[in-house]
Design an enzyme around this catalytic site. Structure first.
Site, short mmCIF file in Angstrom:
data_model
loop_
_atom_site.label_atom_id
_atom_site.label_comp_id
_atom_site.label_asym_id
_atom_site.label_seq_id
_atom_site.Cartn_x
_atom_site.Cartn_y
_atom_site.Cartn_z
N GLU A 193 4.97 -2.33 -16.77
CA GLU A 193 5.33 -3.74 -16.71
C GLU A 193 6.63 -4.01 -17.45
OE1 GLU A 193 1.65 -4.64 -19.17
OE2 GLU A 193 3.00 -6.21 -19.84
N CYS A 205 13.25 -6.77 -20.50
CA CYS A 205 12.56 -5.87 -21.41
C CYS A 205 12.04 -4.70 -20.59
CB CYS A 205 11.42 -6.63 -22.09
SG CYS A 205 10.45 -5.61 -23.19
N CYS A 258 1.94 4.80 -24.53
CA CYS A 258 2.67 5.20 -25.74
C CYS A 258 1.73 6.05 -26.58
CB CYS A 258 3.07 3.96 -26.53
SG CYS A 258 4.11 4.31 -27.97
N CYS A 292 0.22 2.52 -32.88
CA CYS A 292 0.28 1.36 -33.79
C CYS A 292 -0.96 0.48 -33.61
CB CYS A 292 1.54 0.54 -33.54
SG CYS A 292 3.05 1.46 -33.89
N CYS A 337 -0.85 -2.75 -31.22
CA CYS A 337 -0.14 -2.70 -29.94
C CYS A 337 -1.04 -2.31 -28.77
CB CYS A 337 1.03 -1.72 -30.06
SG CYS A 337 2.03 -1.67 -28.58
N CYS A 362 3.45 -6.87 -25.01
CA CYS A 362 3.44 -5.47 -24.56
C CYS A 362 2.10 -5.00 -24.01
CB CYS A 362 3.72 -4.54 -25.74
SG CYS A 362 5.21 -4.90 -26.60
N1 SAH Z 1 7.99 1.75 -29.55
C1 SAH Z 1 9.02 0.84 -29.88
C2 SAH Z 1 9.25 -0.26 -28.87
C3 SAH Z 1 8.08 -0.99 -28.27
S1 SAH Z 1 7.31 -2.37 -28.96
C4 SAH Z 1 8.79 0.27 -31.27
O1 SAH Z 1 7.81 0.60 -31.88
O2 SAH Z 1 9.65 -0.45 -31.76
C5 SAH Z 1 8.42 -3.65 -29.26
C6 SAH Z 1 8.05 -4.44 -30.51
O3 SAH Z 1 6.87 -5.23 -30.32
C7 SAH Z 1 7.77 -3.52 -31.69
O4 SAH Z 1 8.35 -4.04 -32.85
C8 SAH Z 1 6.27 -3.59 -31.80
O5 SAH Z 1 5.87 -3.19 -33.07
C9 SAH Z 1 5.99 -5.03 -31.42
N2 SAH Z 1 4.60 -5.32 -31.03
C10 SAH Z 1 3.74 -4.53 -30.36
N3 SAH Z 1 2.56 -5.13 -30.22
C11 SAH Z 1 2.65 -6.33 -30.80
C12 SAH Z 1 1.76 -7.44 -30.98
N4 SAH Z 1 0.51 -7.40 -30.53
N5 SAH Z 1 2.22 -8.53 -31.62
C13 SAH Z 1 3.51 -8.59 -32.07
N6 SAH Z 1 4.38 -7.58 -31.93
C14 SAH Z 1 3.97 -6.47 -31.31
#
Ligand code: SAH
Length: 355
Positions: free
Chosen positions: A94, A107, A114, A118, A121, A338
């Site tokens: 997406e 984006c 991934c 995290c 995420c 995401c």
């Molecule tokens: N892998 C990369 C890019 C993808 S995520 C990274 O870690 O930076 C893009 C951003 O969205 C990252 O800062 C991630 O930590 C954040 N993100 C992911 N899930 C989220 C959520 N549920 N709420 C807020 N930010 C989120």
């Protein structure tokens, strides 16, 4: 020929295209023509200045764009468009197209899922199925340009902030960026690109030397290693000092400031005292902090913060002289965060994430 066996021409540089077409008996000038058509989103049969036989051969053996739009959903709140794409092997990814006054920002995803794990995420819940090819990254932009074409618009800015960890797909991302800025293609300069990473230190340092001066966003999310480890498994491998040193190196090499992303999670990292601690760690750096109110992911059991908590955290950083903004939430009504739309699609269609 099966879709997955076809050659992805969109991911080739003009030199690589020239070699490919030469092997098909074509003169050197064809490469420029094909390169330009591919990046405009043309199908082979539309490439009107190519001989018919060549168009037919290419259509049988190659893809012009390996990415196809499955679904688009437009936000009634702010015009943000969520895109769902299909890849040749059936995987679904997406993207989000954000409509700002100064232009359109897309984006992009860099992997199917991934593997960074995290805690907050949605993209990482089922792990990483595979990395995307350069053609599959460029293809997302070509698709979005197709969506914008009726309005006479194009994508102007790219953020690598969709599913996946860009620096975990290093070679393909670097090749994608080199092709992205080429004249005769999409011609999007590195000043219009942001790359977000969870902080893979060796690859950050390597990337600083590539002469690809994009804006680096670093997903920090914590004022210290103890808190960072609770949210990001990658913090067990790389300490915050090493990550921040790699950021300083990036600033020094590229002259660009680094943006720190900080998702506020209630009861974990959102206390004003933690803002003060964070400011101490960032002191003297050419940087900016982007506060992201957490998009709650029900599967993870983490909750976001109130507006008051965001304000208190921001105020504490400002008091310490740190440049800070709160990220605008876009497409709140269309599962803008995401991995959420993809998960809903896979669930609704009874698809297994691995298919
Ligand atoms: N892998 C990369 C890019 C993808 S995520 C990274 O870690 O930076 C893009 C951003 O969205 C990252 O800062 C991630 O930590 C954040 N993100 C992911 N899930 C989220 C959520 N549920 N709420 C807020 N930010 C989120």
């Amino acid at each position: 020929m099966n879709e997955t066996e076809k050659t992805q021409l969109l991911g080739m540089t003009p030199d690589e295209l020239a070699a490919y077409l030469k092997a098909l008996g074509q003169p050197a000038f064809r490469a420029k023509q094909v390169f330009s058509w591919l990046h405009q989103g043309a199908a082979f049969e539309q490439m009107s200045n190519l001989p018919k036989a060549l168009r037919e051969t290419l259509a049988e053996t190659c893809t012009a764009n390996p990415v196809a739009v499955l679904e688009t959903i437009e936000s009634k709140l702010d015009g943000t468009i969520k895109l769902l794409y299909r890849l040749p092997d059936g995987h679904v990814i997406e993207g989000v197209l954000m409509r700002y006054k100064y232009g359109n920002t897309l984006c992009l995803s860099t992997q199917v899922g991934c593997r960074m794990g995290c805690a907050f995420c949605a993209s990482t819940l089922d792990g990483c199925a595979r990395s995307l090819t350069p053609a599959e990254m460029l293809g997302q932009i070509v698709c979005a340009n197709g969506v914008l074409a009726p309005q006479g618009q194009k994508v102007g800015n790219i953020v690598l902030m969709g599913s996946g960890e860009p620096l975990d797909n290093y070679d393909n991302v670097v090749k994608f960026l080199r092709i992205l800025r080429m004249e005769g293609g999409l011609c999007i300069g590195m000043r219009s690109v942001s790359l977000s990473t969870c902080g893979l230190v060796e690859n950050m340092r390597r990337f600083a030397q590539e002469d690809l001066p994009v804006t680096l966003s670093l997903s920090l999310h914590a004022p210290n290693d103890e808190v960072r480890k609770k949210l990001m498994p990658v913090a067990r491998k790389y300490g915050m000092d090493d990550v921040l040193d790699a950021c300083r190196y990036y600033i020094e090499k590229t002259g660009r400031r680094v943006i720190f992303e900080y998702a506020l999670v209630h009861g974990v990292n959102a206390d004003p005292a933690q803002a003060v601690e964070l400011a101490g760690r960032l002191r003297g750096m050419q940087c900016h902090v982007n506060l992201i109110p957490l998009n709650s992911v029900p599967e993870r059991g983490l909750t976001g913060v109130t507006e008051r908590e965001v304000d208190a955290f921001r105020h504490a950083l400002e008091q310490k002289g740190i440049s800070v903004t709160r990220r605008r939430e876009m497409g709140d009504d269309i599962e803008g965060a995401c991995g959420q739309l993809r998960r809903r699609y896979i669930k609704d269609n009874n698809l297994n994430c691995e298919t």
